[in-house]
Design a protein around this motif. Sequence first.
Motif, PDB file in Angstrom:
ATOM      1  N   ASP A 236     -40.445  67.871  36.721  1.00 34.09           N
ATOM      2  CA  ASP A 236     -40.981  66.889  35.771  1.00 34.09           C
ATOM      3  C   ASP A 236     -40.424  67.173  34.377  1.00 34.09           C
ATOM      4  O   ASP A 236     -40.668  68.238  33.802  1.00 34.09           O
ATOM      5  N   GLU A 237     -39.693  66.213  33.839  1.00 31.80           N
ATOM      6  CA  GLU A 237     -39.087  66.373  32.517  1.00 31.80           C
ATOM      7  C   GLU A 237     -39.924  65.729  31.416  1.00 31.80           C
ATOM      8  O   GLU A 237     -39.586  65.823  30.236  1.00 31.80           O
ATOM      9  N   THR A 238     -41.005  65.069  31.800  1.00 28.70           N
ATOM     10  CA  THR A 238     -41.873  64.422  30.819  1.00 28.70           C
ATOM     11  C   THR A 238     -43.093  65.283  30.517  1.00 28.70           C
ATOM     12  O   THR A 238     -43.411  65.556  29.357  1.00 28.70           O
ATOM     13  N   HIS A 265     -40.973  62.303  37.357  1.00 27.48           N
ATOM     14  CA  HIS A 265     -42.307  62.182  36.763  1.00 27.48           C
ATOM     15  C   HIS A 265     -43.072  61.020  37.384  1.00 27.48           C
ATOM     16  O   HIS A 265     -42.589  59.891  37.387  1.00 27.48           O
ATOM     17  N   ILE A 266     -44.246  61.299  37.929  1.00 29.68           N
ATOM     18  CA  ILE A 266     -45.168  60.367  38.587  1.00 29.68           C
ATOM     19  C   ILE A 266     -44.473  59.426  39.585  1.00 29.68           C
ATOM     20  O   ILE A 266     -44.846  58.267  39.710  1.00 29.68           O
ATOM     21  N   LYS A 267     -43.505  59.954  40.310  1.00 33.52           N
ATOM     22  CA  LYS A 267     -42.803  59.161  41.339  1.00 33.52           C
ATOM     23  C   LYS A 267     -42.963  59.766  42.734  1.00 33.52           C
ATOM     24  O   LYS A 267     -42.239  59.388  43.646  1.00 33.52           O
ATOM     25  N   ALA A 268     -43.908  60.682  42.902  1.00 31.27           N
ATOM     26  CA  ALA A 268     -44.056  61.335  44.201  1.00 31.27           C
ATOM     27  C   ALA A 268     -44.432  60.355  45.300  1.00 31.27           C
ATOM     28  O   ALA A 268     -44.085  60.555  46.464  1.00 31.27           O
ATOM     29  N   ILE A 269     -45.141  59.275  44.967  1.00 25.83           N
ATOM     30  CA  ILE A 269     -45.514  58.278  45.970  1.00 25.83           C
ATOM     31  C   ILE A 269     -44.277  57.661  46.613  1.00 25.83           C
ATOM     32  O   ILE A 269     -44.293  57.252  47.777  1.00 25.83           O
ATOM     33  N   LEU A 270     -43.169  57.637  45.886  1.00 24.74           N
ATOM     34  CA  LEU A 270     -41.930  57.054  46.412  1.00 24.74           C
ATOM     35  C   LEU A 270     -41.196  58.026  47.328  1.00 24.74           C
ATOM     36  O   LEU A 270     -40.493  57.599  48.248  1.00 24.74           O
TER      37      LEU A 270
END
Length: 288
Positions: A236-238, A265-270
């Motif tokens: 996570d870079e954010t 960042h917040i893309k684990a669902i994908l």
Amino acid sequence: MKRFLKFTKWIFLFLVAVCIVSIIYIRYTRLTDEIMYQTSNQAYDTYKSDFNHEEFFYKIDNSVTLHGVLFKPDSILPIGTIIHFSGGGMTIPNSESLYAPFLEKGYQIFNYERRGLGQSTGVANNSKVLLQDALYIFDQLLQNQQINNTPVLLWGQSMGGAFATSVALANQNMIQGLVLEGTFSSFPDIGKEFASVLNLENFKWLIPLIMNNDFPADTVIQKIEKPIVIIHSIKDETVPFKLGNKLYKASNQKYTEFWEVDSKHIKAILDYESEYVSKFEKMLQNVE
């Protein structure tokens, strides 16, 4: 020499006084709130979606109306309601691309846009007011028969995780669990990571002094006695991984799972769709 020392002393005291007054002024006027919560111009006139949905407009006062959308599964009764507190600059059109796996499983999902974002009006410049909005929206939702007859789960991503955590604590007896992704431990903590935005990269120690901390997630989460899943990417870079880990360590680990992922960042669902959705399903297993 004595005059010089006396003069130096008074100069020092004057500078200390200026610093103290400046800190009080910045905190009182919430200047950092304006920076942290400001949103880019992402307004749109009409909301359209291919998903089955219903729009809501909550009138807070004469100048503020909050826009929300309830997404519903097709042709089946919902097995549960997920209230999504999305990231700082995410509008509902930005967020809905994440919802298909949940809708297919039978969940309905509600999301709203904070002040000054999307179709919501007002100005996002006071974290206490934004928290009041979040609590108000939750109360309104629980009066909706479409929602109050289902188990309720809270899902917070990034900045939205701070809102979700506070709402969870205030409504523990009304929710089944809390899922957080890419969330930070507190606003002063994340403020230090973005010190350059405040032009304080060389004075990070000042940030906790000038920044209001109305969303102390690391303190709030200690008091939550509901199932919690904290998801954070090692890349996570954010929001740095260390802040998600700090949040987990602050939680009551009797109730908390920490899931380390390798994603944006917040893309684990994908990247972890099935396992991600299963975290929500597990929280409903003990629902009577």
